[in-house]
Design a protein around this motif. Structure first.
Motif, PDB file in Angstrom:
ATOM      1  N   VAL A  17       1.048  -1.295  -0.032  1.00 60.04           N
ATOM      2  CA  VAL A  17       0.111   0.021   0.100  1.00 60.04           C
ATOM      3  C   VAL A  17       0.804   1.295  -0.006  1.00 60.04           C
ATOM      4  CG1 VAL A  17      -1.950  -1.109   1.346  1.00 60.04           C
ATOM      5  CG2 VAL A  17      -0.312   0.231   2.479  1.00 60.04           C
ATOM      6  N   SER A  19       0.742   4.744   1.606  1.00 66.85           N
ATOM      7  CA  SER A  19       0.044   5.549   2.731  1.00 66.85           C
ATOM      8  C   SER A  19       0.565   6.910   2.780  1.00 66.85           C
ATOM      9  CB  SER A  19       0.263   4.855   3.986  1.00 66.85           C
ATOM     10  OG  SER A  19       0.012   5.482   5.088  1.00 66.85           O
ATOM     11  N   VAL A  22       1.807   7.295   6.405  1.00 66.88           N
ATOM     12  CA  VAL A  22       3.264   6.767   6.803  1.00 66.88           C
ATOM     13  C   VAL A  22       4.451   7.654   6.215  1.00 66.88           C
ATOM     14  CG1 VAL A  22       4.841   4.755   5.764  1.00 66.88           C
ATOM     15  CG2 VAL A  22       2.631   4.197   6.567  1.00 66.88           C
ATOM     16  N   PRO A  83      -1.899   1.073   7.968  1.00 70.37           N
ATOM     17  CA  PRO A  83      -2.898   1.802   7.153  1.00 70.37           C
ATOM     18  C   PRO A  83      -4.210   0.917   6.953  1.00 70.37           C
ATOM     19  CG  PRO A  83      -0.669   1.702   6.162  1.00 70.37           C
ATOM     20  CD  PRO A  83      -0.580   0.821   7.403  1.00 70.37           C
ATOM     21  N   HIS A  84      -5.237   1.315   6.742  1.00 62.59           N
ATOM     22  CA  HIS A  84      -6.655   0.710   6.484  1.00 62.59           C
ATOM     23  C   HIS A  84      -6.860   0.946   5.015  1.00 62.59           C
ATOM     24  CE1 HIS A  84      -8.270  -0.036  10.680  1.00 62.59           C
ATOM     25  NE2 HIS A  84      -7.074  -0.333  10.626  1.00 62.59           N
ATOM     26  N   PRO A  88      -5.398   4.221   1.064  1.00 60.49           N
ATOM     27  CA  PRO A  88      -6.003   5.236   2.309  1.00 60.49           C
ATOM     28  C   PRO A  88      -5.504   6.831   1.838  1.00 60.49           C
ATOM     29  CG  PRO A  88      -3.878   4.227   2.998  1.00 60.49           C
ATOM     30  CD  PRO A  88      -4.223   3.623   1.502  1.00 60.49           C
ATOM     31  N   GLU A  93      -6.795   8.317   7.620  1.00 63.72           N
ATOM     32  CA  GLU A  93      -5.601   8.230   8.554  1.00 63.72           C
ATOM     33  C   GLU A  93      -5.522   9.092   9.700  1.00 63.72           C
ATOM     34  OE1 GLU A  93      -2.576   5.484   6.251  1.00 63.72           O
ATOM     35  OE2 GLU A  93      -2.637   7.611   5.432  1.00 63.72           O
ATOM     36  N   ARG A 150       4.430   9.489  -4.906  1.00 65.77           N
ATOM     37  CA  ARG A 150       3.326   8.342  -4.915  1.00 65.77           C
ATOM     38  C   ARG A 150       4.104   7.623  -6.054  1.00 65.77           C
ATOM     39  NH1 ARG A 150      -1.246  10.906  -5.495  1.00 65.77           N
ATOM     40  NH2 ARG A 150      -0.932  11.024  -7.714  1.00 65.77           N
ATOM     41  N   ALA A 208       4.477  -1.049   3.329  1.00 65.83           N
ATOM     42  CA  ALA A 208       4.183   0.157   2.808  1.00 65.83           C
ATOM     43  C   ALA A 208       5.660   1.169   2.565  1.00 65.83           C
ATOM     44  CB  ALA A 208       3.314   1.057   3.979  1.00 65.83           C
ATOM     45  N   THR A 210       8.519   4.104   2.182  1.00 68.54           N
ATOM     46  CA  THR A 210       8.726   5.371   2.793  1.00 68.54           C
ATOM     47  C   THR A 210      10.045   6.058   2.260  1.00 68.54           C
ATOM     48  OG1 THR A 210       8.730   6.914   4.698  1.00 68.54           O
ATOM     49  CG2 THR A 210       9.585   4.639   4.798  1.00 68.54           C
TER      50      THR A 210
END
Length: 323
Positions: A17, A19, A22, A83-84, A88, A93, A150, A208, A210
């Motif tokens: 994912v 996020s 994050v 994360p959901h 997200p 968040e 992203r 995730a 970063t």
């Protein structure tokens, strides 16, 4: 050492994912100055560090909070909830962080801390002020460059997914973040700390990316969710918004010039799609033209096909580089 026991069902149901929260936490840790920063964060810090200090250096809450809640090698749990959802949104968040009680946040901050909590953190409104800080960092320092971040993260995910297809989970997990190793037999070393093993059977596992140098791990007991935040490193961390030299763009067209510039390190078609935002068909067409012109070539790596610059392509990019 900290070991997670992960069975085949957990791995099969895991997913990557991207996020915003994050990345915001990772950037806040960098702004805090107590966490080591990555090479990709240093230029960003030079631009946004002064703005952050101008806004928060004199704030009675921010600096004590950062000192206690984001310590070297450690982050308070309420800040790093997994994360959901597959994509997200930052606002959603942030709402999950805001739902934390002040009492729970204090317990999270005090965990493994060898000094008393800063007096200002005993006051009411701890979580609300933390949310204000996070929201400021997102809006002023992360969101302006979020589309670029992203795309880099998506390209990283594509690369790791392709590695999964060719080398299995061992190739993806081993060395994903510092101190992390795939030990085999369903055992994943997540760090070198002396923690009891965690059995992830029946839970969901997320990965995730970063820009942080080390990343972190987190979990949420009530929803049986675990996350591994890992540094997006290596050649995929290059700026996907790099602008090719104007003369090169006029010579072969801006889209092809950008692809050729990105091929300084081998990439697959899907990675180029993620980095450029072009369609798969357009990217494939540009690659065919570059190959026909002798500027690029391709080779197979496992199940993937990677494109790279030829000596002629390298010479053309080098000769057109600004002096």
């Amino acid at each position: 050492m900290g070991v997670w026991r992960i069975d085949a069902d957990v791995l099969a149901g895991s997913r990557f994912v991207v996020s915003p929260m994050v990345e915001t936490i990772g950037c806040l840790a960098a702004l805090n100055g107590l966490h080591r920063v990555s090479a990709s964060q240093r230029e960003w810090l030079a631009e946004y560090g002064p703005q952050f200090r101008a806004r928060w250096a004199a704030d009675a809450f921010a600096l004590p909070f950062l000192r206690d809640a984001i310590r070297p090698g450690w982050l308070a749990d309420f800040l790093v909830k997994p994360p959901h959802g597959g994509a997200p949104r930052f606002a959603a968040e942030l709402e999950r962080v805001a739902a934390t009680t002040d009492e729970q946040a204090r317990r999270d901050i005090l965990e493994a801390m060898d000094r008393p909590l800063a007096p200002v953190l005993h006051e009411d409104g701890l979580v609300a002020r933390a949310v204000e800080l996070l929201d400021w960092v997102w809006r002023h320092a992360v969101r302006p460059g979020w589309p670029r971040r992203r795309r880099v993260f998506e390209a990283d995910i594509v690369a790791r997914t392709e590695r999964l297809g060719s080398g299995g989970w061992a190739a993806v997990l081993d060395g994903m973040r510092p101190g992390m190793r795939w030990l085999g037999d369903g055992r994943l070393q997540i760090n070198a700390y002396d923690y009891p093993p965690r059995d992830l059977t029946g839970t969901r596992l997320l990965f995730a990316p970063t820009t942080s140098q080390r990343g972190w791990v987190s979990w949420e007991e009530g929803v049986d969710l675990h996350a591994i935040v890992y540094p997006c490193t290596g050649w995929l961390a290059q700026d996907p918004d790099v602008v090719p030299p104007g003369a090169l763009a006029r010579l072969i067209g801006p889209a092809r010039a950008r692809i050729l510039t990105l091929l300084g390190a081998p990439k697959s078609t899907t990675q180029l799609v993620a980095l450029t935002g072009q369609t798969l068909g357009s990217t494939g067409g540009h690659l065919r033209v570059l190959r026909d012109a002798g500027l690029a070539d391709r080779r197979r790596a496992g199940r993937s096909v990677l494109y790279y610059r030829t000596d002629l392509g390298d010479a053309l990019c080098r000769d057109q580089a600004p002096r």
